[in-house]
Design an enzyme around this catalytic site. Structure first.
Site, mmCIF file in Angstrom:
data_model
loop_
_atom_site.group_PDB
_atom_site.id
_atom_site.type_symbol
_atom_site.label_atom_id
_atom_site.label_comp_id
_atom_site.label_asym_id
_atom_site.label_seq_id
_atom_site.Cartn_x
_atom_site.Cartn_y
_atom_site.Cartn_z
ATOM 1 N N LYS A 32 46.503 18.685 7.254
ATOM 2 C CA LYS A 32 46.697 20.034 6.682
ATOM 3 C C LYS A 32 48.186 20.195 6.370
ATOM 4 O O LYS A 32 49.023 19.635 7.085
ATOM 5 C CB LYS A 32 46.262 21.121 7.680
ATOM 6 C CG LYS A 32 44.804 21.029 8.129
ATOM 7 C CD LYS A 32 43.823 21.549 7.092
ATOM 8 C CE LYS A 32 42.405 21.394 7.577
ATOM 9 N NZ LYS A 32 41.408 21.841 6.628
ATOM 10 N N HIS B 82 31.245 14.262 3.728
ATOM 11 C CA HIS B 82 31.608 15.676 3.803
ATOM 12 C C HIS B 82 30.567 16.442 2.990
ATOM 13 O O HIS B 82 30.060 15.925 2.000
ATOM 14 C CB HIS B 82 33.016 15.899 3.247
ATOM 15 C CG HIS B 82 33.596 17.220 3.632
ATOM 16 N ND1 HIS B 82 33.163 18.409 3.096
ATOM 17 C CD2 HIS B 82 34.545 17.546 4.533
ATOM 18 C CE1 HIS B 82 33.839 19.410 3.636
ATOM 19 N NE2 HIS B 82 34.680 18.925 4.521
ATOM 20 N N LYS C 230 34.192 28.098 12.785
ATOM 21 C CA LYS C 230 34.334 29.147 11.758
ATOM 22 C C LYS C 230 33.181 29.180 10.762
ATOM 23 O O LYS C 230 33.077 30.092 9.958
ATOM 24 C CB LYS C 230 35.655 28.951 11.009
ATOM 25 C CG LYS C 230 35.687 27.764 10.050
ATOM 26 C CD LYS C 230 37.065 27.554 9.421
ATOM 27 C CE LYS C 230 37.058 26.403 8.439
ATOM 28 N NZ LYS C 230 38.410 26.066 7.934
ATOM 29 N N LYS D 108 41.396 12.134 8.551
ATOM 30 C CA LYS D 108 40.735 12.134 7.238
ATOM 31 C C LYS D 108 41.525 12.977 6.236
ATOM 32 O O LYS D 108 42.288 13.874 6.599
ATOM 33 C CB LYS D 108 39.303 12.638 7.353
ATOM 34 C CG LYS D 108 39.158 14.106 7.716
ATOM 35 C CD LYS D 108 37.707 14.542 7.865
ATOM 36 C CE LYS D 108 37.097 14.898 6.537
ATOM 37 N NZ LYS D 108 37.689 16.082 5.874
ATOM 38 N N ASP E 18 41.369 15.901 3.376
ATOM 39 C CA ASP E 18 40.542 17.099 3.251
ATOM 40 C C ASP E 18 39.601 16.959 2.059
ATOM 41 O O ASP E 18 39.804 16.102 1.197
ATOM 42 C CB ASP E 18 41.410 18.357 3.132
ATOM 43 C CG ASP E 18 40.861 19.448 4.048
ATOM 44 O OD1 ASP E 18 41.641 20.210 4.630
ATOM 45 O OD2 ASP E 18 39.616 19.512 4.182
ATOM 46 N N GLU E 19 38.588 17.861 2.016
ATOM 47 C CA GLU E 19 37.538 17.674 1.000
ATOM 48 C C GLU E 19 38.062 17.851 -0.428
ATOM 49 O O GLU E 19 37.477 17.329 -1.368
ATOM 50 C CB GLU E 19 36.364 18.638 1.243
ATOM 51 C CG GLU E 19 36.622 20.095 0.983
ATOM 52 C CD GLU E 19 37.351 20.790 2.117
ATOM 53 O OE1 GLU E 19 37.583 20.142 3.166
ATOM 54 O OE2 GLU E 19 37.698 21.965 1.945
HETATM 55 C C1 CAP Z 1 38.042 21.956 8.788
HETATM 56 C C2 CAP Z 1 37.812 21.529 7.344
HETATM 57 C C3 CAP Z 1 36.412 21.029 7.080
HETATM 58 C C4 CAP Z 1 35.323 21.951 7.519
HETATM 59 C C5 CAP Z 1 34.051 21.697 6.726
HETATM 60 C C6 CAP Z 1 38.087 22.673 6.386
HETATM 61 O O1 CAP Z 1 39.369 22.373 8.898
HETATM 62 O O2 CAP Z 1 38.663 20.480 6.997
HETATM 63 O O3 CAP Z 1 36.329 20.779 5.683
HETATM 64 O O4 CAP Z 1 35.068 21.656 8.829
HETATM 65 O O5 CAP Z 1 33.046 22.489 7.284
HETATM 66 O O6 CAP Z 1 38.612 22.340 5.320
HETATM 67 O O7 CAP Z 1 37.734 23.801 6.725
HETATM 68 P P1 CAP Z 1 39.754 23.272 10.182
HETATM 69 P P2 CAP Z 1 31.697 21.783 7.804
HETATM 70 O O8 CAP Z 1 39.593 22.404 11.410
HETATM 71 O O9 CAP Z 1 41.212 23.649 9.969
HETATM 72 O O10 CAP Z 1 38.839 24.442 10.184
HETATM 73 O O11 CAP Z 1 32.159 20.744 8.796
HETATM 74 O O12 CAP Z 1 30.933 22.928 8.405
HETATM 75 O O13 CAP Z 1 31.042 21.181 6.620
HETATM 76 MG MG MG Z 2 38.184 20.426 4.970
#
Ligand code: CAP
Ligand code: MG
Length: 423
Positions: free
Chosen positions: A150, A266, A306, A176, A178-179
């Protein structure tokens, strides 16, 4: 004479079965809506047609064999000849395609699909699975701990690599992308992979632990193929794909490359399909498709973080992707599913997690999970290294059956995390 699809005495045999939540439009009965769904998802259309013949009408006709007028849940058994073996796109174009757009339907949610043996075995499933990942990471029975670099996007390739290095040094097994981080003007994919793998090697030497980097190769499919090969050539062992936005065909293409790399799935955008309890496709269904397609790791939710999901839903998804056999459980739309030799998929819990939630999460999901925290590590008052340490300390506390509060008395990083975010 229009075909009749409803037969509540029908006993399915070796067929693909779908369970739907079905709410007809005003003025349409549930039975009429069932007829529309069964026809449009298989061999029919809005009117009877002169080109229909006896063979099609008997051999390929699906049967609506269960209609629950109280819960609006129906089940349809489809002859397997309606489906192309090994093709997720064609299966979805049939049983999750036009039917969503029909005027006769107000709401429709595909709750689950059960695949018969011949269809299940027509897919590769995971190459590594849980056992293969644990063997690669040399971590036998604790949860794996990961982070997401991040800010999600914005860092340069060198800055990204440095954040990853600190997370590994602090104790993360996995880092990893991020998406939404792919190939940016300020952070080129190839440069990020080279810089981050360089510091992965350094982190492995210093910690003596196996460290993993999961680059996000999501892109147009031929570009994904190039990026997967590039990661492999650079000594990477993992690739990450946003499977919903990249698409099922792209995922199947990358899996069929059989590059011997772990595939991390993801699920960004899944909630456009899964969140509405009355319309769309359940995450359970998506998880089953992902296991067939052959992902090794899949985001399943946390119930404590969250993102939206109940504990029961998240536990059931984890069970469905890990077990060899799922027995029918009417309460939660679980249909019987035999997985034969399709390997189990590692459940990934991520989204709003921090050290103070680790005990609840492990209690809910067991130790056989991958715990990922982005903000919950990089938001630690003393930075990324301390944040990663705090996550590992929280996991250690749970494995030693000591409360986080007590463990924090002798582990300052955990203490500071609990002070900032609570338990
Ligand atoms: C988590 C995260 C993931 C989410 C995806 C985000 O970051 O990198 O993409 O967990 O949700 O971008 O929010 P944080 P899920 O740890 O800062 O929240 O796993 O429910 O698909
Ligand atoms: Mg993410």
């Amino acid at each position: 004479m229009p075909l009749e699809y409803i037969d509540t005495k029908y006993k399915p045999r070796n067929e693909l079965i779908c369970e739907y939540y079905l709410e007809p439009s005003k003025g349409i009965s549930l039975n009429e809506a069932c007829e529309h769904i069964a026809a449009e998802s298989s061999i029919g259309t809005w009117t009877d047609i002169v080109t229909m013949n006896k063979r099609i009408a008997t051999k390929l006709k699906p049967h609506v064999f269960s209609i629950n007028k109280k819960t609006n849940e129906i089940k349809i058994a489809y002859p397997i000849e309606l489906f192309e073996q090994g093709s997720i796109p064609q299966i979805l174009s049939s049983i999750a395609g036009n039917i969503y757009g029909m005027k006769a339907i107000k709401n429709l949610r595909l709750q689950n699909i059960t695949f018969p043996k011949s269809l299940t075995k027509s897919f590769p499933g995971p190459k590594f699975g849980i056992k293969g990942v644990r063997k690669l990471l040399k971590v036998k029975d604790r949860p794996l701990v990961g982070t997401i670099v991040k800010p999600k996007v914005g860092l340069t390739a060198e800055q990204h690599a440095k954040v990853a290095y600190n997370a590994w040094i602090g104790g993360c097994d996995i880092v990893k992308d991020d998406e939404n981080l792919t190939n940016m003007t300020f952070n080129k994919f190839n440069k990020r992979v080279i810089e981050t793998l360089k510091l992965r090697d350094k982190a492995e030497k210093i910690t003596g632990e196996k460290k993993i980097y999961m680059p996000n190769i999501t892109a147009e499919t031929s570009e994904m193929i190039k990026r997967a090969h590039f990661v492999k050539d650079q000594g990477g062992e993992y690739i990450m794909i946003d499977i919903i936005t990249a698409g099922w065909a792209a995922l199947q293409t990358i899996r069929e490359l059989d590059l011997g790399m772990v595939i991390h799935a993801h699920r960004a955008m899944h909630a456009a399909l899964t969140k509405n309890p009355k319309h769309g496709i359940s995450m359970l269904t998506i998880a089953k498709l992902a296991r067939l397609a052959g992902v090794d790791q899949l985001h399943v939710g946390t119930a404590v973080g969250k993102m939206e999901a109940t504990p029961a839903e998240v536990q059931e998804i984890e069970e469905e992707i890990e077990e060899k056999i799922m027995l029918e459980n009417k309460k939660h739309h679980v249909l019987e599913q035999k997985w034969y030799d399709i390997k189990p998929v590692f459940a990934v819990c991520s989204g709003g997690l921090h050290p103070g939630l680790v005990d609840k999460l492990i209690k809910l999901m067991s130790k056989n999970i991958i715990i990922q925290a982005g903000g919950g590590i990089h938001g630690h008052p003393d930075g990324t290294i301390a944040g990663a340490r705090a996550m590992r300390q929280a996991v250690d506390a749970v494995l030693k059956d000591i409360s986080l509060k007590k463990y924090a008395q002798t582990h300052v990083e955990l203490k500071k995390a609990l002070t900032k975010w609570g338990e």
